[in-house]
Design a protein around this motif. Structure first.
Motif, PDB file in Angstrom:
ATOM      1  N   LEU A  70      51.672  55.697  61.589  1.00  0.00           N
ATOM      2  CA  LEU A  70      52.127  56.525  62.859  1.00  0.00           C
ATOM      3  C   LEU A  70      53.537  56.253  63.554  1.00  0.00           C
ATOM      4  O   LEU A  70      53.906  57.641  63.729  1.00  0.00           O
ATOM      5  CB  LEU A  70      50.959  56.232  63.946  1.00  0.00           C
ATOM      6  N   HIS A  71      54.110  55.660  63.168  1.00  0.00           N
ATOM      7  CA  HIS A  71      55.286  55.922  63.638  1.00  0.00           C
ATOM      8  C   HIS A  71      56.458  56.304  62.858  1.00  0.00           C
ATOM      9  O   HIS A  71      56.906  57.006  63.094  1.00  0.00           O
ATOM     10  CB  HIS A  71      56.261  54.583  63.822  1.00  0.00           C
ATOM     11  N   HIS A  72      55.828  56.393  61.320  1.00  0.00           N
ATOM     12  CA  HIS A  72      56.824  56.487  60.630  1.00  0.00           C
ATOM     13  C   HIS A  72      56.793  58.831  60.564  1.00  0.00           C
ATOM     14  O   HIS A  72      57.593  59.112  60.426  1.00  0.00           O
ATOM     15  CB  HIS A  72      56.381  56.725  59.155  1.00  0.00           C
ATOM     16  N   GLU A  73      55.763  59.150  61.337  1.00  0.00           N
ATOM     17  CA  GLU A  73      55.304  60.035  61.337  1.00  0.00           C
ATOM     18  C   GLU A  73      55.220  61.082  61.957  1.00  0.00           C
ATOM     19  O   GLU A  73      55.935  61.465  62.227  1.00  0.00           O
ATOM     20  CB  GLU A  73      53.983  60.766  61.578  1.00  0.00           C
ATOM     21  N   MET A  74      56.020  59.757  63.411  1.00  0.00           N
ATOM     22  CA  MET A  74      55.936  60.316  64.733  1.00  0.00           C
ATOM     23  C   MET A  74      57.788  60.780  64.487  1.00  0.00           C
ATOM     24  O   MET A  74      58.886  61.658  65.282  1.00  0.00           O
ATOM     25  CB  MET A  74      55.750  59.007  65.354  1.00  0.00           C
ATOM     26  N   ARG A  75      58.429  59.066  63.817  1.00  0.00           N
ATOM     27  CA  ARG A  75      59.823  59.600  63.894  1.00  0.00           C
ATOM     28  C   ARG A  75      60.020  61.486  63.505  1.00  0.00           C
ATOM     29  O   ARG A  75      61.709  61.804  63.483  1.00  0.00           O
ATOM     30  CB  ARG A  75      59.878  58.237  63.135  1.00  0.00           C
ATOM     31  N   GLU A 441      51.060  56.363  51.228  1.00  0.00           N
ATOM     32  CA  GLU A 441      51.560  57.348  50.029  1.00  0.00           C
ATOM     33  C   GLU A 441      51.047  58.576  50.184  1.00  0.00           C
ATOM     34  O   GLU A 441      51.742  59.448  50.018  1.00  0.00           O
ATOM     35  CB  GLU A 441      51.858  56.570  48.736  1.00  0.00           C
ATOM     36  N   ARG A 442      49.701  58.996  50.504  1.00  0.00           N
ATOM     37  CA  ARG A 442      49.509  59.772  50.448  1.00  0.00           C
ATOM     38  C   ARG A 442      49.507  60.319  51.736  1.00  0.00           C
ATOM     39  O   ARG A 442      50.381  61.524  51.866  1.00  0.00           O
ATOM     40  CB  ARG A 442      47.558  60.035  50.588  1.00  0.00           C
ATOM     41  N   GLY A 443      49.394  59.299  52.910  1.00  0.00           N
ATOM     42  CA  GLY A 443      50.215  60.806  54.303  1.00  0.00           C
ATOM     43  C   GLY A 443      51.636  60.819  54.555  1.00  0.00           C
ATOM     44  O   GLY A 443      51.502  61.868  54.625  1.00  0.00           O
ATOM     45  N   LYS A 444      52.366  60.230  53.668  1.00  0.00           N
ATOM     46  CA  LYS A 444      53.703  60.430  53.886  1.00  0.00           C
ATOM     47  C   LYS A 444      54.233  61.816  53.337  1.00  0.00           C
ATOM     48  O   LYS A 444      54.512  63.122  53.494  1.00  0.00           O
ATOM     49  CB  LYS A 444      54.547  58.705  53.367  1.00  0.00           C
ATOM     50  N   ALA A 445      53.492  62.223  51.841  1.00  0.00           N
ATOM     51  CA  ALA A 445      53.497  63.301  50.866  1.00  0.00           C
ATOM     52  C   ALA A 445      53.287  64.327  51.849  1.00  0.00           C
ATOM     53  O   ALA A 445      53.815  65.640  52.102  1.00  0.00           O
ATOM     54  CB  ALA A 445      52.764  62.704  49.834  1.00  0.00           C
ATOM     55  N   ASP A 446      51.926  64.687  52.865  1.00  0.00           N
ATOM     56  CA  ASP A 446      51.059  64.883  53.010  1.00  0.00           C
ATOM     57  C   ASP A 446      51.937  65.620  54.695  1.00  0.00           C
ATOM     58  O   ASP A 446      51.895  66.887  54.987  1.00  0.00           O
ATOM     59  CB  ASP A 446      49.676  65.212  52.976  1.00  0.00           C
ATOM     60  N   MET A 447      52.628  64.388  54.802  1.00  0.00           N
ATOM     61  CA  MET A 447      53.457  64.415  56.153  1.00  0.00           C
ATOM     62  C   MET A 447      54.295  65.961  56.019  1.00  0.00           C
ATOM     63  O   MET A 447      54.984  66.370  56.759  1.00  0.00           O
ATOM     64  CB  MET A 447      53.175  63.326  56.927  1.00  0.00           C
ATOM     65  N   THR A 448      55.152  65.443  54.656  1.00  0.00           N
ATOM     66  CA  THR A 448      56.895  65.975  54.787  1.00  0.00           C
ATOM     67  C   THR A 448      55.540  67.539  54.840  1.00  0.00           C
ATOM     68  O   THR A 448      56.844  68.438  54.652  1.00  0.00           O
ATOM     69  CB  THR A 448      57.383  65.014  53.063  1.00  0.00           C
ATOM     70  N   VAL A 449      54.857  67.925  53.832  1.00  0.00           N
ATOM     71  CA  VAL A 449      55.004  68.723  53.594  1.00  0.00           C
ATOM     72  C   VAL A 449      54.905  70.085  54.671  1.00  0.00           C
ATOM     73  O   VAL A 449      54.950  71.467  55.614  1.00  0.00           O
ATOM     74  CB  VAL A 449      53.666  68.729  52.349  1.00  0.00           C
TER      75      VAL A 449
END
Length: 455
Positions: A70-75, A441-449
């Motif tokens: 969640l930290h990563h996505e908010m950044r 890994e799945r979350g990061k990839a989908d968040m980037t998109v």
């Protein structure tokens, strides 16, 4: 300045929502009660985004931890709260902890610099009858506004207790008894990068006899008396008072906040064990400000009366002469039954010009509160600018938390929730040991998109 959005509440969620809107040049009025002559039972000052409990945003590990993800996505969404936390960061192993005063000051400085944002110190007693509004008053919503929310929802808000841990002055801790270490040396590399030495916690050791005597004092200590309207209010497990945990059994604390594993006590070193041995139980303290002068007692939220806190906590080895900058406390939190009352865009179904954000929606934790404020800001910005709103995928931390709040949770048993992998779509085809890494890994990839679709 005529505003396009009215945000009520300048805590974590309200500040983040205001930032997301103002940086898109949307005109915002941010109303904060503190500073107008009113305050709450838990706040000490009138700064925006004041941290009233712990100074920790929990794990910053975004490789295999839900809150770290969640930290990563908010950044990635240009979160003000994450940026301010980085500037106010203090050593805490693999956790993200901050100097709470520096953090609040940085948030207020950044918001005050936004030309389309007006910060007004005022109490709002009634929900606006029209105009886009975000209610982010948190779990300590003032009684008049809480009554207005109750009238609008047609249902009573749920409620639970939240407890605050004491803060100790560093120079009053006896380091001839206590010692510095992180459990299993976890997070040493991150600590060194922040100017720490890899040993980020002060540890106060106990023998079995000391622990059992301390446990008895906790269980039998004089507690805060409940008011009549608080009598049936449950606790949220994430902030369970330490003496309530202790009452569940004499060994409970040894497997919770006082677990000793991974902490060799150098004061107990022998020729056979030159690095020392594990104590029977340990009380840990975590740095609370950049100066390192204030340390909070990890997991020691309490409803003991103040005099009892001083007496009981001074029986802890190393804290015999402890001086307290803040004693623990207890306050009643309120939140909505969001799966019933809110739509998928956090709008009140009975009055869709009003969105709710933060802990009042039933999320739990600083980061979760800020993240729901971030989403409310993005949703409102999309509405104003005419863009279609696409929610973050449920495979992301933001999406999983939003889905839980707005419909995935069972309304009849809805309770405050931290972000966790149990909210994510399961990965049954991945071995259990690799599942956390696979979720992130799945979350990061989908968040980037998804981020690439934001206006």
């Amino acid at each position: 300045m005529t505003h396009q959005v009215h945000i009520i509440g300048g805590g974590m969620a309200g500040s983040e929502a205001a930032w997301q809107l103002a940086r898109r040049r949307i005109r915002v009025r941010l109303s904060e009660m503190r500073g107008s002559g009113d305050t709450t039972a838990a706040h000490n000052g009138d700064g925006l985004a004041e941290l009233v409990c712990s100074n920790s945003f929990r794990s910053d590990d975004h490789e295999k931890n839900a809150v770290g993800l969640l930290h990563h996505e908010m950044r990635g969404c240009d979160s003000l709260l994450m940026a301010a936390a980085e500037k106010a960061r203090v050593p805490a192993g693999s956790a993200l902890a901050v100097d709470r005063d520096a953090f609040s000051a940085e948030v207020e400085r950044a918001l005050a610099a936004q030309p389309t944002l007006e910060i007004v110190r005022e109490r709002v007693d009634v929900l606006p009858s029209d105009g886009l509004t975000i209610v982010a008053t948190g779990p300590l919503t003032a009684p008049a506004l809480a009554g207005s929310i109750g009238a609008a929802t047609g249902a009573d808000s749920l409620a639970f207790f939240d407890a605050i841990a004491p803060i100790v002055y560093r120079d009053s801790i006896n380091m001839d008894v206590a010692w510095m270490a992180s459990r299993w040396d976890k997070g040493a590399e991150a600590s060194l990068a922040l100017g720490g030495d890899g040993r980020d916690y002060i540890n106060c050791p106990m023998t079995r006899e000391q622990y059992e005597a301390f446990w008895a004092e906790l269980v039998n200590g004089e507690k805060t008396e409940f008011k009549e309207w608080e009598a049936n209010t449950p606790y949220f497990d994430g902030c369970m008072p330490v003496e309530v945990m202790a009452a569940r059994g004499v060994e409970t604390l040894r497997f919770g906040p006082m677990k000793p594993v991974g902490l060799d006590n150098p004061h107990w070193a022998t020729p056979e064990h030159p690095n020392g041995r594990w104590p029977y139980a340990v009380v840990q303290l975590r740095q609370d400000n950049k100066l390192g002068t204030l340390w909070n007692m990890v997991g020691f939220q309490t409803k003991l009366k103040h005099a009892e806190q001083v007496r009981v906590f001074r029986t802890i080895p190393g804290l015999e002469n402890a001086e307290f900058a803040r004693l623990g406390g207890l306050h009643r939190n309120t939140f909505l039954n969001s799966p019933t009352l809110l739509d998928r865009q956090l709008r009140l179904k009975s009055a869709p010009h009003i969105r709710f954000a933060g802990q009042i929606t039933g999320c739990e934790g600083y980061v979760e509160s800020a993240s729901v404020g971030l989403l409310a800001g993005l949703m409102t910005a999309a509405q104003i600018t005419g863009h279609d709103w696409t929610p973050p995928p449920r495979t992301t931390a933001l999406g999983a938390l939003l889905s839980h709040i707005t419909g995935d949770a069972e309304a009849e048993t809805y309770q405050p929730m931290n972000v966790n992998f149990g909210l994510f779509p399961p990965l049954h085809d991945v071995k259990k040991k690799a599942r956390k890494e696979a979720y992130t890994e799945r979350g990061k990839a989908d968040m980037t998109v998804w981020i690439a679709t934001l206006p």
